[in-house]
Write a protein that holds these residues in place. Sequence first.
Motif: not given
Length: 147
Positions: A84, A139-140, A142-147
């Motif tokens: 962050d 960003d990528k 974070q997207d990966k972790e939210e999947e």
Amino acid sequence: MSRLEMLYKAVVLDHSSSPNNHGKLPNPTIEETIHNPTCGDTVLVQLFVEDGKIKDLRFDGQGCAISQASASVMTEVLKGQDLDHARELIEDYNRLITGHEPQFQDELGEALAFQGVANFPSRIRCAQLSWKATETGLDKLQDKEEE
Ligand code: ZN
């Protein structure tokens, strides 16, 4: 030449001739390549992330002295930062090179010299390239972790 311009030139020269954290990581968590068509710079940034922190990062690629030097300085600023806060520092750097007052002066350290790039608007993209690559990488991730 102003003091800032002198400092800017010195930091660019120093970091482009002997860059820090240049090369590739053996085990990157995420990597991002970004190209600046205006100048022909290409920068690859690799991050090794663990426990919510950028434990290590490296850059590779080719381009003008400004793109290489700003990447070298960036690796020093962001190494060890939690994710962050790394984003906050990237935002702060973007503020700085577009002529605004940064919030985290101490942590930006040598990156502060890139305030000098505000006097050369055509080079702002060069100075932003590696920072942008890191932001996109985060960003990528974070997207990966939210999947
Ligand atoms: Zn460039």
